[in-house]
Design a protein around this motif. Structure first.
Motif, PDB file in Angstrom:
ATOM      1  N   GLU A  85       0.816  -1.225   0.000  1.00  0.00           N
ATOM      2  CA  GLU A  85       0.000   0.000   0.000  1.00  0.00           C
ATOM      3  C   GLU A  85       0.850   1.277   0.000  1.00  0.00           C
ATOM      4  O   GLU A  85       0.539   2.250  -0.683  1.00  0.00           O
ATOM      5  CB  GLU A  85      -0.914  -0.019   1.241  1.00  0.00           C
ATOM      6  CG  GLU A  85      -1.848   1.157   1.374  1.00  0.00           C
ATOM      7  CD  GLU A  85      -3.030   1.088   0.419  1.00  0.00           C
ATOM      8  OE1 GLU A  85      -3.141   0.089  -0.342  1.00  0.00           O
ATOM      9  OE2 GLU A  85      -3.834   2.030   0.427  1.00  0.00           O
ATOM     10  N   VAL A  88       2.062   2.203  -3.444  1.00  0.00           N
ATOM     11  CA  VAL A  88       0.937   2.657  -4.277  1.00  0.00           C
ATOM     12  C   VAL A  88       0.591   4.105  -3.916  1.00  0.00           C
ATOM     13  O   VAL A  88       0.395   4.948  -4.800  1.00  0.00           O
ATOM     14  CB  VAL A  88      -0.300   1.738  -4.062  1.00  0.00           C
ATOM     15  CG1 VAL A  88      -1.519   2.282  -4.789  1.00  0.00           C
ATOM     16  CG2 VAL A  88      -0.005   0.309  -4.501  1.00  0.00           C
ATOM     17  N   GLN A  92       0.874   7.226  -6.495  1.00  0.00           N
ATOM     18  CA  GLN A  92      -0.332   7.982  -6.852  1.00  0.00           C
ATOM     19  C   GLN A  92      -0.192   9.452  -6.470  1.00  0.00           C
ATOM     20  O   GLN A  92      -0.620  10.341  -7.200  1.00  0.00           O
ATOM     21  CB  GLN A  92      -1.558   7.389  -6.127  1.00  0.00           C
ATOM     22  CG  GLN A  92      -2.003   6.055  -6.696  1.00  0.00           C
ATOM     23  CD  GLN A  92      -2.611   6.225  -8.079  1.00  0.00           C
ATOM     24  OE1 GLN A  92      -3.425   7.100  -8.296  1.00  0.00           O
ATOM     25  NE2 GLN A  92      -2.175   5.401  -9.012  1.00  0.00           N
TER      26      GLN A  92
END
Ligand code: COA
Length: 217
Positions: A85, A88, A92
């Motif tokens: 996570e 990511v 992003q």
């Protein structure tokens, strides 16, 4: 948990994909206008990518609604995460740099890295509570508490060893700590600054910090 758990006049049930429009209508009225990260940076309205992200959690059947006479009075949007996570979130945030959602993802990425819950608790997955909201006319009646307890029961039933949340709000942090969550990381909003040293988020009082909390299930 059964599909619908009833106690007094309040029903708690899983929020399906088909509930997406009603859920968003509720969040636009009772969540986004006050949620400190949304309220703390311009423009005031939520980013489309933020709304899309919250709705993308519905297929996992990990989100709960509380209804009163078929009206939504509270909602908890949650989804699965694992040790990947953090990458990511940073990716992003970099991709969406300069947008409101990019700024929000930036602080969530730092929280994910520093809370380090997978190592801290020795688990390989967790259920993460992304958004919690109670109808603004119905606060202070422990509805949020009941919904979070129901989410913890659902998470346990689904085999998650941990329930986590990034509490942007003074009120959500206080509520989750009351339920036994540990505070595992705290980022004062004054510490989240850009390259020029300018504070990126300015949530109104009494919201002073993003507090990451965790509960073993
Ligand atoms: N503003 C002012 N007072 C608030 C409040 C808010 N946003 N949230 C709770 N309170 C007050 C309650 O009225 C109550 O007061 P009382 O003791 O005088 O009756 C007290 O704080 C305890 O409330 P509690 O039952 O713990 O909160 P709740 O479950 O009703 O609501 C939230 C808590 C976080 C769900 C709610 O504040 C909310 O929906 N906020 C908007 C969205 C948000 O910021 N979510 C959290 C970010 S993840």
């Amino acid at each position: 948990m059964s599909a619908a758990a009833k106690s007094d006049d309040f029903e708690i049930r899983v929020c399906g994909v088909e509930d997406g429009d009603r859920l968003m209508e509720f969040l636009l009225e009772h969540y986004y206008p006050e949620e400190p990260l949304t309220a703390g940076c311009a423009p005031p309205e939520p980013d489309e990518n933020d709304k899309k992200f919250l709705l993308s959690n519905l297929p996992y059947a990990n989100c709960l609604l509380m209804l009163h006479n078929d009206r939504i009075v509270a909602a908890a949007v949650a989804g699965p995460k694992d040790a990947g996570e953090v990458d990511v979130l940073f990716e992003q945030a970099a991709k969406l740099a300069g947008t409101k959602w990019g700024r929000i993802l930036g602080i969530l990425a730092i929280a994910e890295r520093d809370a380090n819950v997978f190592k801290r608790y020795g688990v390989d997955k967790a259920l993460h509570l992304h958004a919690l909201s109670v109808d603004s006319q119905m606060r202070g009646r422990a509805l949020g508490e009941r919904l979070v307890n129901a989410l913890a029961a659902l998470g346990k039933e689904l085999g998650y060893p941990l329930l986590t949340a990034d509490c942007s709000s003074f009120y959500s942090s206080r509520l989750l700590q009351r339920l036994g969550f540990d505070v595992v990381n705290r980022i004062p909003y004054t510490d989240y600054v850009d390259d020029a040293g300018e504070q990126i988020m300015r949530p109104p009082e009494p919201h002073l910090a993003l507090e990451t909390v965790a509960l073993r299930l």
